[in-house]
Scaffold this motif. Structure first.
Motif, PDB file in Angstrom:
ATOM      1  N   ASP B  30     -24.680 -45.435 -94.799  1.00  0.00           N
ATOM      2  CA  ASP B  30     -23.383 -45.015 -95.278  1.00  0.00           C
ATOM      3  C   ASP B  30     -23.228 -45.359 -96.761  1.00  0.00           C
ATOM      4  O   ASP B  30     -23.541 -46.480 -97.170  1.00  0.00           O
ATOM      5  CB  ASP B  30     -22.324 -45.742 -94.456  1.00  0.00           C
ATOM      6  CG  ASP B  30     -20.954 -45.197 -94.702  1.00  0.00           C
ATOM      7  OD1 ASP B  30     -20.509 -44.405 -93.881  1.00  0.00           O
ATOM      8  OD2 ASP B  30     -20.358 -45.558 -95.736  1.00  0.00           O
ATOM      9  N   CYS B  33     -20.836 -48.327 -97.293  1.00  0.00           N
ATOM     10  CA  CYS B  33     -21.442 -49.589 -96.869  1.00  0.00           C
ATOM     11  C   CYS B  33     -22.405 -50.097 -97.944  1.00  0.00           C
ATOM     12  O   CYS B  33     -22.452 -51.300 -98.232  1.00  0.00           O
ATOM     13  CB  CYS B  33     -22.192 -49.421 -95.552  1.00  0.00           C
ATOM     14  SG  CYS B  33     -21.155 -49.616 -94.114  1.00  0.00           S
ATOM     15  N   LEU B 240     -18.980 -45.763 -88.270  1.00  0.00           N
ATOM     16  CA  LEU B 240     -19.668 -46.112 -89.512  1.00  0.00           C
ATOM     17  C   LEU B 240     -20.923 -45.264 -89.703  1.00  0.00           C
ATOM     18  O   LEU B 240     -21.778 -45.578 -90.518  1.00  0.00           O
ATOM     19  CB  LEU B 240     -20.048 -47.590 -89.512  1.00  0.00           C
ATOM     20  CG  LEU B 240     -18.875 -48.563 -89.531  1.00  0.00           C
ATOM     21  CD1 LEU B 240     -19.357 -49.977 -89.373  1.00  0.00           C
ATOM     22  CD2 LEU B 240     -18.103 -48.418 -90.820  1.00  0.00           C
ATOM     23  N   TYR B 258     -14.375 -50.089 -91.841  1.00  0.00           N
ATOM     24  CA  TYR B 258     -15.151 -50.582 -92.983  1.00  0.00           C
ATOM     25  C   TYR B 258     -14.784 -52.021 -93.338  1.00  0.00           C
ATOM     26  O   TYR B 258     -15.464 -52.649 -94.128  1.00  0.00           O
ATOM     27  CB  TYR B 258     -14.936 -49.677 -94.194  1.00  0.00           C
ATOM     28  CG  TYR B 258     -15.721 -48.407 -94.098  1.00  0.00           C
ATOM     29  CD1 TYR B 258     -17.080 -48.402 -94.361  1.00  0.00           C
ATOM     30  CD2 TYR B 258     -15.116 -47.221 -93.727  1.00  0.00           C
ATOM     31  CE1 TYR B 258     -17.813 -47.245 -94.243  1.00  0.00           C
ATOM     32  CE2 TYR B 258     -15.839 -46.054 -93.602  1.00  0.00           C
ATOM     33  CZ  TYR B 258     -17.181 -46.079 -93.874  1.00  0.00           C
ATOM     34  OH  TYR B 258     -17.914 -44.943 -93.753  1.00  0.00           O
TER      35      TYR B 258
END
Lengths: 167, 286
Positions: B30, B33, B240, B258
């Protein structure tokens, strides 16, 4: 001086790699082939993939429901092959074309417009026919003449479902 | 002792936090991320070694992300959003983003490993593996130590007797090798005898441990295990998850998920900051 070399060498290496990749993509080939010697009808179909249950939803979402990803007349120039016509057509239609350029069998088309080989099982991929006859040669080695009809179609089982008699 | 508050935690705890973060960097694809993990390690580096140190790390992060974002679309033409053409190759937005995120995650792994290496005391990992796999650790450390030791012995044996004539060199080298191997064998006998004298292999022995499991270690363990479980749930439920091809497809779920990778990435930095604040407040009171 030493520091300059330490910076310049990696930069030169990166530049070389980028240039090599650009050359491999044909960025330096001249785009002026003269006047057209005729026209060829080109169709790209993905209807077999739409029928496949193995196709992922996110790929199905980008494919046209009609099963025709592109169709039209392409000008034919000297030394054109089925492959060069496809690249020109895809560029005009804004379809991303992915191919392997130097396999043992010549050029090999992996994916057109987001639909790739193996997306619908282990025997799926792109094939092409000229005037209805499927060709087992590489598209890069297949010459084309004025008025031909080229069909690029997605198969689920190495061509049996789209009517290829070749094994 | 380590100069970092995070490094003064129990090794089992600090290594669990570090392993969770590095695993997260390996698991995720991601973009957000990747950025959160980078922000976490930059904050941690900033707390430990100051802003200019962290800025250099930021530069590495940006370089790797840029390199990935430039090279990947030149090689892979996957994706449906064509930005422009280079020759016959379509440069797609999906491919560029995928390359940039891959480069960023690679930088995240490198930076986190470096930060953990700097923050943790040198014996921490060895202490933990020694507890879990004592024999393997012993054999491993001895094997690692063997090579430089043998090299030293050979150098000593060679220095003891230098040849005068060049013709004698080969004979001399063979003698030196023989002596070096004999010295090493003798030494291993001595080590074995010494270990036996100290009671090794004669039943259970106790040892002094430098590390204690304190209250803050308990809190940290609880926090990291809960965050791990929640982040993993986020991945498994698809919140996610991020898919690039054929078109960009973010995770299906609330962006609140998140919070868990964010908290995990900032745990070490928060531990440092908390220690500094405590120090400052305790000083101002007196």
């Amino acid at each position: 001086m030493k520091k300059a070399i330490r910076i310049a060498l990696p930069l030169a290496a990166i530049l070389l790699v980028v240039l090599a990749i650009l050359w491999q993509n044909g960025a330096f080939s001249r785009d002026d082939p003269g006047s057209p010697a005729g026209t060829v009808k080109l169709v790209i179909r993905c209807d077999r993939a739409l029928d496949a249950p193995a196709l992922k939803e996110e790929i199905r979402a980008i494919l046209p429901e009609s099963g025709v990803m592109g169709a039209g007349e392409v000008p034919l120039y000297e030394n054109d092959t089925a492959f060069t016509l496809l690249t020109r057509f895809c560029k005009k239609q804004k379809l991303a074309l992915e191919y392997k350029g130097a396999t043992r069998y010549g050029v090999y088309v992996e994916g057109i417009g987001g639909l790739y080989e193996l997306d619908c099982g282990s025997e799926s991929g792109w094939m092409f026919s000229v005037n209805g006859d499927f060709v087992s040669k590489s598209a890069g080695d297949t010459p084309v003449s004025d008025g031909d009809e080229i069909l690029w179609t997605y198969t689920l089982d190495l061509g049996k479902d789209v009517g290829s008699r070749e094994p | 002792m380590s100069r970092s508050a995070f490094g003064r935690l129990h090794p089992a705890v600090s290594l669990t936090v570090g392993a969770s973060i590095v695993c997260l960097a390996f698991l995720t694809r991601d973009p957000l991320c990747a950025l959160l993990l980078a922000a976490g390690v930059l904050a941690f580096n900033g707390e430990l070694f100051g802003a200019s140190f962290a800025l250099k790390r930021l530069l590495l992060f940006l370089t790797l992300a840029l390199a990935g974002g430039v090279t990947n679309p030149l090689i892979s033409h996957r994706g449906v959003t064509i930005l422009f053409y280079l020759g016959d190759g379509a440069i797609t937005a999906e491919s560029a983003l995928y390359g940039a995120v891959s480069g960023a995650l690679l930088a995240d792994v490198i930076l986190w490993c470096e930060a953990l290496y700097r923050a943790l005391p040198s014996g921490a990992a060895l202490w933990l593996t020694g507890r879990l796999l004592p024999r393997t650790t012993l054999v491993f450390t001895m094997a690692i130590r063997f090579v430089p030791r043998l090299a030293t012995r050979l150098r000593e044996a060679r220095a003891a007797q230098r040849p005068f004539h060049t013709q004698e060199r080969l004979r001399h080298a063979v003698v030196a090798l023989q002596t070096g191997v004999a010295l090493t064998l003798e030494e291993s006998c001595e080590i074995a005898a010494g270990m036996e004298e100290r009671g090794y292999g004669k039943g259970k022995i106790t040892s002094y441990s430098l590390y204690r499991f304190r209250g803050r270690d308990g809190w940290m363990t609880g926090a990291v295990l809960i965050l791990d479980a929640l982040a993993l749930t986020g991945f498994l439920t698809g919140a996610l998850h991020f898919s690039y091809y054929p078109g960009l497809l973010p995770g299906t779920g609330s962006p609140a998920w998140y919070v868990f990778p964010l908290a995990l990435a900032f745990l070490p930095a928060i531990a440092e900051r908390k220690e500094k604040m405590l120090w400052r407040f305790s000083r101002s009171k007196t």
